[in-house]
Design a protein around this motif. Sequence first.
Motif, PDB file in Angstrom:
ATOM      1  N   ALA A   2     -19.071 -40.673  84.498  1.00 39.29           N
ATOM      2  CA  ALA A   2     -19.856 -40.091  85.604  1.00 39.29           C
ATOM      3  C   ALA A   2     -21.141 -39.905  85.253  1.00 39.29           C
ATOM      4  O   ALA A   2     -21.535 -39.579  84.028  1.00 39.29           O
ATOM      5  CB  ALA A   2     -19.413 -38.760  86.039  1.00 39.29           C
ATOM      6  N   THR A   3     -22.112 -39.823  86.041  1.00 42.04           N
ATOM      7  CA  THR A   3     -23.626 -39.951  85.518  1.00 42.04           C
ATOM      8  C   THR A   3     -24.107 -38.374  85.908  1.00 42.04           C
ATOM      9  O   THR A   3     -23.533 -37.543  86.926  1.00 42.04           O
ATOM     10  CB  THR A   3     -24.483 -40.865  86.322  1.00 42.04           C
ATOM     11  OG1 THR A   3     -24.191 -40.710  87.891  1.00 42.04           O
ATOM     12  CG2 THR A   3     -24.038 -42.311  85.976  1.00 42.04           C
ATOM     13  N   VAL A  46     -21.836 -31.112  82.773  1.00 38.47           N
ATOM     14  CA  VAL A  46     -21.580 -32.329  82.143  1.00 38.47           C
ATOM     15  C   VAL A  46     -20.137 -32.679  81.926  1.00 38.47           C
ATOM     16  O   VAL A  46     -19.529 -33.650  82.337  1.00 38.47           O
ATOM     17  CB  VAL A  46     -22.747 -32.920  81.143  1.00 38.47           C
ATOM     18  CG1 VAL A  46     -22.243 -34.569  80.903  1.00 38.47           C
ATOM     19  CG2 VAL A  46     -24.038 -32.897  81.808  1.00 38.47           C
ATOM     20  N   GLU A  47     -19.883 -31.812  80.949  1.00 38.40           N
ATOM     21  CA  GLU A  47     -18.322 -32.095  80.512  1.00 38.40           C
ATOM     22  C   GLU A  47     -17.535 -31.965  81.593  1.00 38.40           C
ATOM     23  O   GLU A  47     -16.497 -32.447  81.847  1.00 38.40           O
ATOM     24  CB  GLU A  47     -18.049 -30.991  79.203  1.00 38.40           C
ATOM     25  CG  GLU A  47     -19.008 -31.282  78.221  1.00 38.40           C
ATOM     26  CD  GLU A  47     -18.709 -30.607  76.895  1.00 38.40           C
ATOM     27  OE1 GLU A  47     -17.778 -29.554  77.262  1.00 38.40           O
ATOM     28  OE2 GLU A  47     -19.204 -30.752  75.840  1.00 38.40           O
ATOM     29  N   TYR A  48     -17.575 -30.728  82.441  1.00 37.87           N
ATOM     30  CA  TYR A  48     -16.940 -30.542  83.381  1.00 37.87           C
ATOM     31  C   TYR A  48     -16.584 -31.745  84.482  1.00 37.87           C
ATOM     32  O   TYR A  48     -15.661 -31.711  85.099  1.00 37.87           O
ATOM     33  CB  TYR A  48     -17.238 -29.146  84.067  1.00 37.87           C
ATOM     34  CG  TYR A  48     -16.186 -28.579  85.410  1.00 37.87           C
ATOM     35  CD1 TYR A  48     -15.145 -28.239  84.920  1.00 37.87           C
ATOM     36  CD2 TYR A  48     -16.840 -28.719  86.648  1.00 37.87           C
ATOM     37  CE1 TYR A  48     -14.152 -27.652  86.093  1.00 37.87           C
ATOM     38  CE2 TYR A  48     -15.888 -28.120  87.729  1.00 37.87           C
ATOM     39  CZ  TYR A  48     -14.653 -27.769  87.608  1.00 37.87           C
ATOM     40  OH  TYR A  48     -13.800 -27.230  88.278  1.00 37.87           O
ATOM     41  N   ILE A  49     -17.787 -32.056  84.886  1.00 39.65           N
ATOM     42  CA  ILE A  49     -17.667 -33.146  85.742  1.00 39.65           C
ATOM     43  C   ILE A  49     -17.185 -34.434  85.183  1.00 39.65           C
ATOM     44  O   ILE A  49     -16.269 -35.210  85.867  1.00 39.65           O
ATOM     45  CB  ILE A  49     -19.275 -33.664  86.362  1.00 39.65           C
ATOM     46  CG1 ILE A  49     -19.947 -32.638  87.175  1.00 39.65           C
ATOM     47  CG2 ILE A  49     -19.187 -35.171  87.107  1.00 39.65           C
ATOM     48  CD1 ILE A  49     -21.344 -32.596  87.411  1.00 39.65           C
ATOM     49  N   ASN A  50     -17.422 -34.874  83.954  1.00 39.22           N
ATOM     50  CA  ASN A  50     -16.815 -35.926  83.226  1.00 39.22           C
ATOM     51  C   ASN A  50     -15.353 -35.717  83.342  1.00 39.22           C
ATOM     52  O   ASN A  50     -14.443 -36.657  83.375  1.00 39.22           O
ATOM     53  CB  ASN A  50     -17.192 -36.179  81.857  1.00 39.22           C
ATOM     54  CG  ASN A  50     -18.693 -36.719  82.087  1.00 39.22           C
ATOM     55  OD1 ASN A  50     -19.060 -37.287  82.892  1.00 39.22           O
ATOM     56  ND2 ASN A  50     -19.363 -36.566  80.981  1.00 39.22           N
ATOM     57  N   LYS A  51     -14.831 -34.448  83.015  1.00 35.93           N
ATOM     58  CA  LYS A  51     -13.229 -34.112  83.030  1.00 35.93           C
ATOM     59  C   LYS A  51     -12.668 -34.308  84.423  1.00 35.93           C
ATOM     60  O   LYS A  51     -11.721 -34.745  84.443  1.00 35.93           O
ATOM     61  CB  LYS A  51     -13.136 -32.855  82.694  1.00 35.93           C
ATOM     62  CG  LYS A  51     -11.841 -32.415  82.372  1.00 35.93           C
ATOM     63  CD  LYS A  51     -11.498 -30.957  81.695  1.00 35.93           C
ATOM     64  CE  LYS A  51     -10.029 -30.515  81.710  1.00 35.93           C
ATOM     65  NZ  LYS A  51      -9.906 -29.255  81.027  1.00 35.93           N
ATOM     66  N   ILE A  52     -13.422 -34.021  85.522  1.00 38.39           N
ATOM     67  CA  ILE A  52     -12.903 -34.258  86.724  1.00 38.39           C
ATOM     68  C   ILE A  52     -12.993 -35.667  87.200  1.00 38.39           C
ATOM     69  O   ILE A  52     -11.883 -36.214  87.900  1.00 38.39           O
ATOM     70  CB  ILE A  52     -13.624 -33.394  88.046  1.00 38.39           C
ATOM     71  CG1 ILE A  52     -13.430 -31.901  87.729  1.00 38.39           C
ATOM     72  CG2 ILE A  52     -13.447 -33.700  89.257  1.00 38.39           C
ATOM     73  CD1 ILE A  52     -14.363 -31.048  88.664  1.00 38.39           C
TER      74      ILE A  52
END
Length: 904
Positions: A2-3, A46-52
């Motif tokens: 994700a960006t 950023v980590e949270y979005i990449n995890k989702i």
Amino acid sequence: MATTTADDTAYVTTTEAIQLAPELNSSITHILRSKDPLDAQEFSSVEYINKIFPNEHSLSTVDQVLARLQAKAKQVQEELRELTRAQTDGGQKGQEEVEAAKKGIEMLFFKIKEIKEKATQSEQMVQEITQDIKSLDYAKRHLTTSITTLKRLQMLVTAVDQLKAMAQRKQYRETAQLLEAVLQLIQYFRTFQNVRQIAELTESVARLQSELERDIVKDFEHGFTQEGILVGNIGQLASACLIIDILGDDVRQNLIEWYCKLQLRAYRSVFKPNEEVSALDNTSRRYAWLKRLLKIHDEEHAHIFPASWDVSRILCLQFCQITRVDLTDILARSASTVDVPLLLQVLQLTLEFESQLENRFINRDVDYALNEDVESAGFSESISPCFEPYLNLYIEAEDRTLEEKINGFKLQEPVPEDDLSVTVLASSTDIFLFYKSALTNCAKLSRKKPFLDLCTVFGKWLRIYANDVLLAKLPKQGDKRPINREYLRSICIVLNTADYSLTTTSQLEERLWANIDPEFVDQVTMEPERQAFLQIISACTRALVRAVESHYEPAMVSMSKLPWGTVEYVGDQSEYVSMIHATLKTCVGAIQELITNKRYFRTFCDKLIESFVSRFAANLTRCKPISEIGAEQMLLDTQAVKSFLVEIPNLGLETTIAVPTSFVKFVNRGLGKVETILKTAMSPHEPYDMFIDHYFLLIGDRHLGNFQRILELKGLKRTEQQQMVDAFLKKQSGMDNLQENSNVMSVLQGMPAQISPQGPSAGLAGNMAGFGLAALGSGPVAGLMAPGGSGSGDGGGGNPYQLGNIVTSSILSHSPFAALAAQHLNSNSPGGGAHSLGGDVDTGGGLGVGQGGQTSQAGGGSFAAGAKINVNIRKFVAGIRAKKDQDPGAGTAASGGPSGAAGN
């Protein structure tokens, strides 16, 4: 992947801008206990979005995730709104509660103030009620005190008047009672001294006390004559002592001093200085005079004085003081002429007198008997110390007596020949009996410096006795007296005397410690004297060893005269062995019987073994040259010698005992070195490398001198020795496991090594390093080299010194020769046939040995079978040399070819 959008970046930046304290973050986390990543302390969008949305396929659920996040954001907003509203309402309510609390506190202070005012009013009311009662109580207390004081004043005035009347009539017993009551009342009125009448009354009582003291002293002066004889009324004087007791310690002490001086006035007048009756030999009359005085005192005067005054003891103490001063003057004037026996007699009499006085007052006086703190009545050393400066005369007299005794002992004190039960010299018991008597006498006279001086005298003469009496009785080296039982007995009696003196000296030291004053205990020691007697015991042991050495010296000479270099066969033990055995049996057996302390006999045995091994090994050097067969015979003799050396502790005993293992090991260790040297000398010196390997195996060092000593024993020529030395130096250079100097050769350290190394050479020793036995064929030596050389046959009778045991197991089975011979045997005798162990080639006789180590009797004894083994070895070496001369290539094959030993 994700960006990250611009909004996300702005959000992250905003959240990172809010920094809470770590403690606050920790508290919030602990309270919430939330597992939602959004509530984490370190949240990264950023980590949270990449995890989702971990991949592109997961972006299809972006609408659902967005809706869920919006719902959660709305929920959080509602919660914040509710919390804000509750916080606002709570602040208003808290303010109201604070105001209510303030009002309650004001009411509480008002009530407290009201209670304090009421309490003050109550206290004032109580004081008004009880004021009259307190006044009445004070009045009663003062009235009671006044009445009591007036009564006591009345009693005091009355008692003083009565006291004066009684004192005038000299009714001392009633006066004592009244005086005690008056003094107690005066003590009560000491706080009223500012009242004139009380002060006058106190002064009146003080004058009355002085008058009583003066009258009583006059009564005592009138009651005794100038000679101290009682002429007054005993009852009146005894009552007067009651008053003296009340008047105080000073008055009582003055009266006792007056009485003692009065009674001792006659003593001073009788025993005046420079009078004949005052001489030292009349000291007993002084003590008799006091005994008469004490008898008079006990019978006539003791009833006058109260027992608590202890008048008789004080009288005796003053007598002792006067007597001590008088005796000190007398001794000072007659110090140069005083008779020592008289001095000791008077001192003994004085000590007995002190002891009598001590016992009199310790046993008779209850106060001293019951008082645990009182250890002495004061008479111990009350007179006797004046003699101590002159007791050196007594010590000198004892010193002279001991000198006379020792001088008598120095004369040749004969050893009683007719009485065999005598084991020590009579002089030793005589000197210690004298010491016991002198110690007892001196302990009675003094336990201090004179006693210490006597201890010094004891030690001096014990050392002189050891060195000048006992040591002088030992035979000197080179003494030509015959070595017989009486000779040995004279030495053993000196040893037993030294042992007795050593033991008794330790007991004497303990007695001295027990009798001397504790102040001087640390200065008393008998260690130098014990060491002197130990040295005598050591000297006796050496003398006994020298005597035995002299006795078996003919055997050693006989051994050295045997032709060891030309012995042709090994037989039974040599004659010199029987001579040594007979000598030891006779001498050691007698010494065993004569030494009383078997500990020293064991020491003698150890020293004898040490000396014998040294002399026996040194005797080897006088036996050279020693051939191989001669070394075998000598090894057999050494085994025989060792067999009866280990039994030395049992010589002279009727019942044998188990020999200590340590002694057996000591014998084996000593003679084992000789055996190793002989085993090395038994090896043929050719080939050189084989002999050197054998030396390394048994001796195990690289010391050139030791190697040369072995060569000297074998009696090799100088040229052969030089070649072997070169080979030895060459061969040892590559061996790191060798010692520098083997302990085995220590017994031959006195033997000179006469060969100087010249460096490695290319002679026969170098060429024979790799001899092979492929060309040997079958022969007598092959039988010699057969494995299993530890058997024994019937012809040997189970003799432990059989040649098979000595040679095959001790030497050849461990040498490089054995491996070569075994290899040759295996190649030539696959069927395991029998081979001759030293039998002659032509006769085929001797002891047969199979490959399996089993033995059988083929004819002839084991010694006869082994008689020519070294002859066969020499034949074997000669054959190798002849083969080498016929076939020069054999050396090459031996040193490196496939058929050589090295190649195999």
